[in-house]
Design an enzyme around this catalytic site. Structure first.
Site: not given
Ligand SMILES: NC(=O)c1ccc[n+]([C@@H]2O[C@H](COP(=O)([O-])OP(=O)(O)OC[C@H]3O[C@@H](n4cnc5c(N)ncnc54)[C@H](O)[C@@H]3O)[C@@H](O)[C@H]2O)c1
Length: 380
Positions: A125, A147, A189, A235, A245, A249, A259, A262, A266, A279
């Site tokens: 939990r 999140k 972003e 942020k 969220e 609001r 968003n 987005h 999406h 993304h």
């Molecule tokens: N929780 C939230 O608020 C939130 C917000 C935005 C996005 N997300 C999520 O985040 C994800 C995308 O994250 P991302 O863009 O970081 O992608 P990712 O985590 O897949 O990383 C991208 C690539 O970079 C590689 N990598 C990471 N760090 C590295 C480094 N320092 N050196 C070399 N390679 C490295 C990873 O192995 C991967 O292949 C999605 O699943 C999305 O839904 C979550």
């Protein structure tokens, strides 16, 4: 090192973010501060790519601070964000007899952060976790705000929980090994957050993009540190006053403004079955569409639209989109899960720093198609 504190309405959920260059060796020391003296075991959740680069340093630092670390390696890529992976991470913790005072460390990008965070949210939990984001996207966005979650075959991020980290340790040095396309994805972003935040963060982001143009990332370390910290601060300022969220609001500081870009983003990911865009790239195109639409509706000036387009252009190339069908994208937009009371909610702009949530019912469909077509053509 830039430090900031995310204070939330539930004070025990408040946490510290530390952003610095070469701060990974202090992971153990920080983890001790954030997890407390009773924590003994920590599970470092990572993937092979990131663990090969930063795993040993992290383990060493944790051991020096008196922890007994466990490595939990998941596969690289979005497919790792699944219930199957969650079952494995949970079972490993249970076999290793992790207790509620033990913790989890998410070492990686947004994928690792989301799934390690969700593991931490539901194991017994909820146990504490620390974010060590290693992609630009994770450093400025996903590691802040609590999140967590995984995907279902029917859609992204459909399962999850709000679970705030105990602390975030961001080492901008790790971005040196990040593939250029992943860096660009994070920069899109940054532009998104700059635009909705205001002139200050927007121009700081632009200055960074210009400096990056002329020098290498290594030479921009201190600027990068400041940029990442400024984005986290923005942020955090949004999350702080709208932690969950709230659907009700729609004001210009509600979490939903994050968003921006987005709605189309999406849809672009969905029509290309998540294969064509990172993304951040989809968001980059999405923010072009939202800004163009804002201008066509008379909300945004031509000059502001121009500077947004310029900023997006400096982040890096976007995948080709001239073969994509605007009608299919419009259809995908209407299926977007971020619907409210049956209508799609667009985040539009009444100027930089002045986002406004507008229901699709207030927008002539012709203008949406027009903005889309223009953006699809512009990426060539
Ligand atoms: N929780 C939230 O608020 C939130 C917000 C935005 C996005 N997300 C999520 O985040 C994800 C995308 O994250 P991302 O863009 O970081 O992608 P990712 O985590 O897949 O990383 C991208 C690539 O970079 C590689 N990598 C990471 N760090 C590295 C480094 N320092 N050196 C070399 N390679 C490295 C990873 O192995 C991967 O292949 C999605 O699943 C999305 O839904 C979550």
């Amino acid at each position: 090192v830039e430090r900031l504190r995310v204070t939330l309405s539930t004070p025990r959920h408040s946490y510290e973010i530390k952003v610095g260059s070469n701060v990974l060796p202090s992971l153990g020391h920080n983890a001790r501060d954030w997890l407390g003296k009773d924590a003994h075991r920590v599970a470092v959740i990572s993937n092979n790519t990131v663990f090969d680069l930063y795993g040993q340093q992290s383990l060493h630092s944790l051991k020096t601070a008196g922890f007994a670390p466990l490595e939990l390696i998941v596969s690289d890529g979005e497919t790792a964000k699944s219930l199957t992976t969650i079952q494995k991470t949970l079972e490993s913790l249970s076999i290793q007899r992790f207790e509620r005072s033990d913790g989890i460390i998410a070492l990686g990008g947004g994928v690792v952060g989301d799934l390690a965070g969700f593991t931490a949210a539901i194991y017994m939990r909820g146990i504490p976790f620390i974010q060590v984001p290693t992609t630009l996207l994770a450093q400025i966005d996903s590691s802040v705000g609590g999140k967590t979650g995984v995907n279902l075959p029917t859609g992204k991020n459909l399962i999850g929980a709000f679970h705030q980290p105990a602390g975030v340790l961001t080492d901008v040095n790790t971005l040196r090994t990040l593939p250029r396309r992943e860096l660009s994805s994070g920069l899109f972003e940054c532009v998104k957050q700059g635009v909705i935040s205001g002139e200050r963060l927007f121009s700081q982001t632009l200055r960074f993009l210009d400096a990056m143009d002329t020098s290498r990332l290594e030479n921009s370390a201190s600027q990068l540190e400041k940029l990442v910290a400024a984005h986290c601060k923005f942020k955090a300022s949004i999350v702080r006053q709208d932690e969950r969220e709230q659907r009700s609001r729609t004001d210009r500081r509600s979490r939903r403004i994050l968003n921006f870009g987005h709605t189309t983003g999406h849809a672009l990911e969905a029509v290309t079955r998540y294969r064509r865009f990172k993304h951040g790239e989809a968001v980059g195109l999405g923010l072009i569409v939202a800004s163009q639409l804002s201008k066509d509706l008379g909300m945004l000036s031509a000059a502001e639209l121009e500077s947004i387009l310029e900023a997006v252009g400096k982040c890096g190339p976007l995948p080709a989109t001239d073969d994509l069908d605007a009608t299919a994208i419009v259809k995908a937009i209407s299926q977007d899960k971020k619907r409210n009371a049956g209508s799609v909610q667009w985040v539009l702009l009444e100027g930089i720093g002045n986002p406004r949530i507008v229901s699709e019912t207030e927008i002539p469909p012709r203008l949406i198609r027009q903005a889309l077509r223009r953006a699809l053509k512009s990426s060539n």
